[in-house]
Design an enzyme around this catalytic site. Structure first.
Site, short mmCIF file in Angstrom:
data_model
loop_
_atom_site.label_atom_id
_atom_site.label_comp_id
_atom_site.label_asym_id
_atom_site.label_seq_id
_atom_site.Cartn_x
_atom_site.Cartn_y
_atom_site.Cartn_z
N SER A 167 -22.31 -8.51 10.76
CA SER A 167 -21.71 -8.16 11.97
C SER A 167 -21.85 -6.81 11.57
O SER A 167 -22.52 -5.83 10.74
CB SER A 167 -19.96 -8.19 11.55
OG SER A 167 -20.04 -8.97 11.74
N GLY A 212 -8.78 -8.29 28.16
CA GLY A 212 -9.60 -9.07 27.28
C GLY A 212 -9.13 -8.73 26.39
O GLY A 212 -8.59 -7.74 25.45
N GLU A 213 -9.54 -9.78 24.87
CA GLU A 213 -9.40 -9.34 23.73
C GLU A 213 -9.67 -7.47 23.38
O GLU A 213 -9.10 -7.47 22.33
CB GLU A 213 -10.24 -9.96 22.90
CG GLU A 213 -9.83 -10.86 21.65
CD GLU A 213 -10.58 -11.64 20.78
OE1 GLU A 213 -10.57 -11.62 19.49
OE2 GLU A 213 -11.72 -12.82 21.78
N GLU A 227 -15.45 -6.66 9.96
CA GLU A 227 -14.71 -7.04 11.15
C GLU A 227 -13.92 -8.33 11.23
O GLU A 227 -14.78 -9.39 11.18
CB GLU A 227 -15.04 -6.16 11.71
CG GLU A 227 -16.58 -7.07 12.55
CD GLU A 227 -16.47 -8.87 13.12
OE1 GLU A 227 -15.20 -8.63 14.28
OE2 GLU A 227 -17.28 -8.79 14.06
N THR A 232 -22.29 -13.01 21.44
CA THR A 232 -21.02 -11.92 21.12
C THR A 232 -21.39 -10.90 22.19
O THR A 232 -22.74 -11.40 22.42
CB THR A 232 -20.43 -12.08 20.39
OG1 THR A 232 -21.78 -11.17 19.06
CG2 THR A 232 -20.08 -12.69 19.48
N CYS A 233 -20.61 -10.23 21.88
CA CYS A 233 -21.30 -8.42 22.42
C CYS A 233 -22.13 -8.29 21.85
O CYS A 233 -23.34 -7.47 22.16
CB CYS A 233 -20.13 -7.64 23.00
SG CYS A 233 -19.25 -7.15 20.80
N ASN A 234 -23.23 -8.30 20.46
CA ASN A 234 -23.23 -8.04 19.32
C ASN A 234 -24.67 -9.22 19.02
O ASN A 234 -25.57 -9.21 17.98
CB ASN A 234 -23.07 -7.71 18.34
CG ASN A 234 -21.99 -5.91 18.40
OD1 ASN A 234 -22.45 -5.46 19.16
ND2 ASN A 234 -21.51 -5.73 17.92
N ARG A 235 -24.21 -10.40 19.75
CA ARG A 235 -25.93 -11.56 19.16
C ARG A 235 -25.00 -12.67 19.97
O ARG A 235 -24.38 -12.75 20.45
CB ARG A 235 -25.03 -12.14 17.58
CG ARG A 235 -23.96 -13.38 17.62
CD ARG A 235 -24.12 -13.34 16.11
NE ARG A 235 -23.22 -12.41 15.33
CZ ARG A 235 -24.32 -11.61 14.65
NH1 ARG A 235 -25.04 -12.51 14.06
NH2 ARG A 235 -23.86 -10.69 13.10
N GLN A 294 -12.78 -9.85 13.99
CA GLN A 294 -13.17 -10.75 14.64
C GLN A 294 -13.86 -11.70 15.50
O GLN A 294 -14.49 -12.61 15.99
CB GLN A 294 -13.63 -9.57 16.01
CG GLN A 294 -13.71 -10.10 17.39
CD GLN A 294 -13.71 -9.02 18.95
OE1 GLN A 294 -14.34 -7.83 18.50
NE2 GLN A 294 -13.05 -9.46 20.39
#
Length: 435
Positions: free
Chosen positions: A104, A186-187, A109, A47-50, A111
């Site tokens: 997160s 996108g999402e 969150e 993901t954008c964070n992991r 998502q």
């Protein structure tokens, strides 16, 4: 099979490192296939964070070495400096916490659960996720559902997109009279568009490389879709820019953003980047009239908002511990059941053989009632003898303890753990019991 988690996240690595491992889907599948040669299994959550690899392997040292080699190959040796590792039950706890949104950037969150499910489906589709990780993921998803149902951690929780919009609103003291440009459909962009509408943004443009997707999103939020070729003409009009594309290279550089400064009379421009890799080059923020923020900046902004959900996160942590313990117990039972069945079959076969030999030696001196009493006594001895080891094998908690007891029982009684009980005949059992 032992479990191992290796990865990096917003807690251990800056965005400049995380984006090196932002692999395209085809690259993710290639990585999984290289790591998941049978009997090894692999799951990749990106993901954008992991970016995290979950491995199940009978040779975890070998699996770890392969994972390190692949991560260095894709992200460079420097990425290894930011890695964390969890083994065994700790790896399970981490996955359950990730799926439940307890690890997160924004607690609660929603998502992340969808992203882990997408990773699971990708792993299954590539053949990298099979029996062990399928059961682990099913349990993690069930845990996440329980956390959502039994705690309030997800209520009123912000997301990265909503935090970005809140930050923009704070900078401009409201968005009602501002022109907003949304780049990407996108999402993450969809989430941002909905929050922008709720924040009162009334003049909003959406642009995307595929115009049809921009039109669909614009229709949903009351915005105007424009062709991607008009990106910098739109930039000249915008007060707020929100980016969330899948571009491998920055769309906005200091040079091309600086070029529109004169046309917009250098009035302030707020730019927030929700993409990994980044859509906005780091040096764009050096322009005097540009305020540029990326995910690491948003992390600092949302940190103050996390305190309200700490209590709910603590409740959720207790649920995660319960669900992990349940999974580990059930797994230990699954692994111990073949040994239990073989042990009981061995005991019953020995008792049956000894009863038949005793009755045969006594001939016709016993009546039917006496014969049945001897048979019942033999069964009772077997049951009482096996009751304690059976109870202990079923009641074990930690996974390694279940494996240890089952293995010890198999070794002591000369059982073959790889052979299903119903494949062994009575002669084999009797012969083994006399050894």
């Amino acid at each position: 099979m032992e479990f191992l988690c290796m990865g990096l996240s917003h807690r251990t690595a800056p965005l400049s490192v995380r984006e090196r491992l932002a692999l395209a889907e085809t690259q993710q599948v290639e990585l999984l296939r290289r790591l998941a040669q049978a009997p090894h299994e692999a799951l990749l959550v990106s993901t954008c964070n992991r970016v995290e690899l979950y491995l199940a392997s009978p040779d975890v040292a070998r699996a770890r070495a392969g994972a390190l080699e692949e991560l260095a190959r894709w992200g460079g040796p420097e990425t290894l400096e930011h890695l964390y590792e969890h083994r065994g039950e700790d790896a399970l706890v981490h996955l359950f916490r990730v799926a439940a949104s307890l690890d997160s950037m924004v607690l609660g969150e929603a998502q992340i659960l969808g992203q882990v499910k997408d990773a699971f489906e990708r792993g299954q589709g590539s053949g990298a996720v099979r029996g062990e990780l399928t059961r682990v993921c099913a349990a993690a998803f069930g845990c996440a559902k329980r956390v959502r149902t039994e705690t309030a951690i997800g209520r009123s929780a912000t997301s990265m997109a909503s935090a970005a919009v809140a930050l923009a609103s704070k900078v401009f003291d409201g968005l009602g009279d501002k022109t907003v440009l949304l780049v990407g459909a996108g999402e993450m962009s969809e989430l941002a568009a909905r929050h922008l509408k709720q924040a009162g943004a009334s003049r909003m443009f959406v642009t995307n490389r595929t115009l049809a997707r921009a039109e669909a999103l614009a229709a949903e939020v009351g915005a105007t879709a424009r062709p991607f070729e008009e990106l910098f003409a739109l930039l000249a009009q915008a007060d707020v820019v929100v980016c969330g594309t899948a571009s491998p290279l920055p769309l906005f550089t200091q040079e091309n953003v600086g070029a529109v400064g004169k046309a917009r009379r250098f009035r302030p421009l707020f730019m927030v980047d929700l993409a990994v890799p980044r859509d906005i080059a780091p040096d764009v923020g050096q322009l005097d009239w540009v305020h540029a923020y990326d995910l690491d900046d948003i992390q600092k902004f949302v940190a103050d908002n996390a305190a309200a959900r700490v209590e709910e996160a603590q409740k959720a942590g207790v649920l995660v511990a319960q669900e992990v313990a349940r999974f580990v117990r059930e797994r230990a039972v699954r692994q111990g059941v073949p040994v239990l069945a073989q042990l009981r079959q061995r005991g019953e076969a020995i008792a049956r053989a000894e009863v038949e030999r005793t009755l045969s030696s006594l001939g016709d001196s016993l009546d039917d009632k006496q014969r049945k009493s001897i048979e019942a006594m033999a069964r009772a001895i077997v049951n009482k003898l096996l009751h304690e080891p059976t109870a202990r094998l079923r009641a074990v908690g930690p996974e390694h303890e279940g494996n240890r007891l089952a293995g010890a029982a198999a070794e002591l009684f000369g059982l073959d753990e790889s052979t299903p009980p119903n494949k062994q005949g009575p002669n084999v059992l009797i012969q083994g019991g006399k050894g």
